[in-house]
Design an enzyme around this catalytic site. Structure first.
Site, PDB file in Angstrom:
ATOM      1  N   TYR A  47     -18.046   7.919  23.040  1.00  0.00           N
ATOM      2  CA  TYR A  47     -19.512   7.821  23.147  1.00  0.00           C
ATOM      3  C   TYR A  47     -20.135   9.177  22.889  1.00  0.00           C
ATOM      4  CZ  TYR A  47     -21.787   3.466  24.289  1.00  0.00           C
ATOM      5  OH  TYR A  47     -22.374   2.242  24.188  1.00  0.00           O
ATOM      6  N   GLU A  49     -24.033   9.628  22.435  1.00  0.00           N
ATOM      7  CA  GLU A  49     -25.491   9.521  22.231  1.00  0.00           C
ATOM      8  C   GLU A  49     -26.114  10.903  22.169  1.00  0.00           C
ATOM      9  OE1 GLU A  49     -27.363   6.964  25.086  1.00  0.00           O
ATOM     10  OE2 GLU A  49     -26.139   5.264  24.456  1.00  0.00           O
ATOM     11  N   ASP A 207     -35.449   4.325  -1.228  1.00  0.00           N
ATOM     12  CA  ASP A 207     -34.218   3.700  -0.735  1.00  0.00           C
ATOM     13  C   ASP A 207     -33.268   3.668  -1.931  1.00  0.00           C
ATOM     14  OD1 ASP A 207     -32.155   2.019  -0.057  1.00  0.00           O
ATOM     15  OD2 ASP A 207     -33.420   0.491   0.883  1.00  0.00           O
ATOM     16  N   THR A 233     -27.363   3.488   1.830  1.00  0.00           N
ATOM     17  CA  THR A 233     -26.143   3.028   2.479  1.00  0.00           C
ATOM     18  C   THR A 233     -25.024   3.924   1.973  1.00  0.00           C
ATOM     19  OG1 THR A 233     -25.856   1.418   0.712  1.00  0.00           O
ATOM     20  CG2 THR A 233     -26.810   0.605   2.771  1.00  0.00           C
ATOM     21  N   LYS A 236     -21.835   1.439  -1.076  1.00  0.00           N
ATOM     22  CA  LYS A 236     -21.979   0.805  -2.401  1.00  0.00           C
ATOM     23  C   LYS A 236     -21.361   1.760  -3.436  1.00  0.00           C
ATOM     24  CE  LYS A 236     -25.975  -2.023  -1.105  1.00  0.00           C
ATOM     25  NZ  LYS A 236     -26.580  -1.515   0.158  1.00  0.00           N
ATOM     26  N   ARG A 242     -19.013   1.165   5.534  1.00  0.00           N
ATOM     27  CA  ARG A 242     -20.329   0.525   5.681  1.00  0.00           C
ATOM     28  C   ARG A 242     -21.168   1.354   6.639  1.00  0.00           C
ATOM     29  NH1 ARG A 242     -19.789  -4.131   3.218  1.00  0.00           N
ATOM     30  NH2 ARG A 242     -21.955  -4.614   3.611  1.00  0.00           N
TER      31      ARG A 242
HETATM   32  N1  DSN Z   1     -27.372  -6.852   0.615  1.00  0.00           N
HETATM   33  C1  DSN Z   1     -27.244  -5.671  -0.192  1.00  0.00           C
HETATM   34  C2  DSN Z   1     -27.042  -6.014  -1.626  1.00  0.00           C
HETATM   35  O1  DSN Z   1     -26.199  -6.848  -1.875  1.00  0.00           O
HETATM   36  O2  DSN Z   1     -27.674  -5.456  -2.499  1.00  0.00           O
HETATM   37  C3  DSN Z   1     -28.366  -4.782  -0.004  1.00  0.00           C
HETATM   38  O3  DSN Z   1     -28.453  -4.466   1.347  1.00  0.00           O
END
Ligand code: DSN
Length: 405
Positions: A47, A49, A207, A233, A236, A242
């Protein structure tokens, strides 16, 4: 013990599924063994925080003992991500996901009821960019700019809607858009609007979740230096675990950190932060930049193969790691194609196309991405062969549909 065995049996089945299918979901990738090791490590027990004590002067540090090592880890992770993007922006690596990163980024500078202007979900935007079924649409007063007749972002529509809706935040970024997003142009539009009205410029948020890897490798213009807030994110094209991250201009650091913790999250996931740090180390290498260049080349080759076979691709091509096949002329739905390709060992997702007449559960298109299979070593010729396989499946589906009619 019985439950544990069942879980590992399911994990093994999923591992084999991933190994034996052609993965074309544009938002997925395959992480390295080192990322997996970090995410599966003892850090999951800790933990922490709060933030490393010395990070933002005046902040409280951690709310738990035993945090010296995770302090060092989180600092290291932040430093490596700044290195990846060659930036002096502040970074917060604690968001558990892209949605959480977006929520915290909004709440760092907005109050409920404030106006946001973003690309519409039906034209490539994301659920968290103001959809009425999402927290973003429920908390904020959202307006949307659209794409033009060719499927490209309509920057004039954006400029007009700036004046009509007077947003406090303008958002750029998409989850199904295959062309370069002109961040510099959007910055200019925002500044021109502010100069003309004499009002404070709205915040500019990007984003970059889908294209972050391309930004890191120089294959897409960078939003750093232009945007006030940048979310992403990490799983990707960045090929990490993730999770999410927020970059911001240094003067917004305290607001952003406060919006993440205690604003919207509790304890950070230090095992995931370790995975993010490993991904950042990997993204700093020449091999990673080569990988991203290949992702883009592969995408172009596959897209051109579909165009040569007579398919309609939204915008007529691609500049990045994905493209959208418009299936309207085939009479097939995105859902049926997704399901049939699943049965054939090819994984992708249904997707709305601009002005889609079918509902989101059916759609008239599919989204295709090349990041994951490029990690597996596919090159241009491999992707052309996959396009031909997909074409064969689509032709069979059309024949079967004609026989049933
Ligand atoms: N759900 C994702 C995508 O497939 O593009 C984006 O968060």
């Amino acid at each position: 013990m019985h439950e544990v065995s069942r879980v590992f049996e399911l994990i093994e089945r999923e591992r084999r599924r991933q190994e034996n299918t052609v993965e074309l979901i544009a938002s997925e990738n395959f992480v390295s063994e080192n990322v997996l090791r970090a995410v599966g490590s003892c850090l999951t027990n800790k933990y922490s925080e709060g933030y490393p004590a010395h990070r933002v002067s005046g902040r409280c540090g951690r709310y738990y003992g035993g945090c010296d090592i995770v302090d060092e880890l989180e600092e290291y992770c932040c430093a490596k991500w700044r290195e990846v993007f060659d930036t002096d922006y502040h970074v917060n690596v604690q968001p558990h996901s892209g949605s959480q990163a977006n929520m915290a980024a909004y709440l760092s500078v907005l109050r409920p009821g404030d106006a946001i202007l973003a690309l519409s979900l039906s034209n490539g935007g994301h659920l968290t960019h103001g959809s009425s079924v999402n927290f973003s649409g429920r908390l904020f007063d959202c307006a949307f700019y659209e794409v033009d007749g060719s499927g490209c972002i309509d920057y004039e529509d954006l400029a007009a809607k700036l004046r009509a809706h007077r947003p406090r935040l303008v958002l750029a970024g998409a989850s199904a858009y295959s062309r370069v997003i002109d961040f510099a142009r959007i910055r200019r539009l925002i500044d021109a609007y502010a100069a003309e009205t004499g009002e404070t410029a709205p915040y500019f948020m990007v984003d970059m979740a889908h294209i972050a890897g391309l930004v890191a490798a120089g294959d897409h213009p960078s939003p750093f230096g232009l945007a006030d807030l940048i979310t992403t994110t990490t799983h990707k094209t960045l090929r990490g675990p993730r999770g999410g991250m927020i970059f911001c201009r240094p003067e917004l650091a305290k607001q952003v950190d406060g919006a993440v913790f205690p604003g919207t999250q509790g304890g950070p996931l230090q095992h995931v932060i370790a995975g993010k740090a490993v991904a950042a180390e990997e993204a700093c290498t020449p091999a990673y930049r080569e990988y991203i260049h290949q992702v883009v080349k592969n995408c172009r080759a596959m897209c051109e193969a579909f165009l040569a076979m007579g398919y309609h691709v939204v915008t007529g091509g691609t500049d990045n790691h994905l493209f959208l096949l418009d299936l309207t002329e085939t009479g097939l739905t995105g859902k049926d194609v997704q399901d049939e390709l699943d049965r054939c060992g090819i994984t992708l997702n249904k997707n709305c196309v601009p002005n889609d007449t079918k509902p989101p559960r059916l759609t008239s298109g599919v989204r295709i991405g090349t990041a994951a299979m490029t990690t597996r070593g596919y090159r241009e010729a491999d992707f052309v062969r996959v396009a031909e396989r997909i074409d064969a499946v689509l032709r069979r589906m059309q024949r079967e549909q004609a026989q049933q009619a």
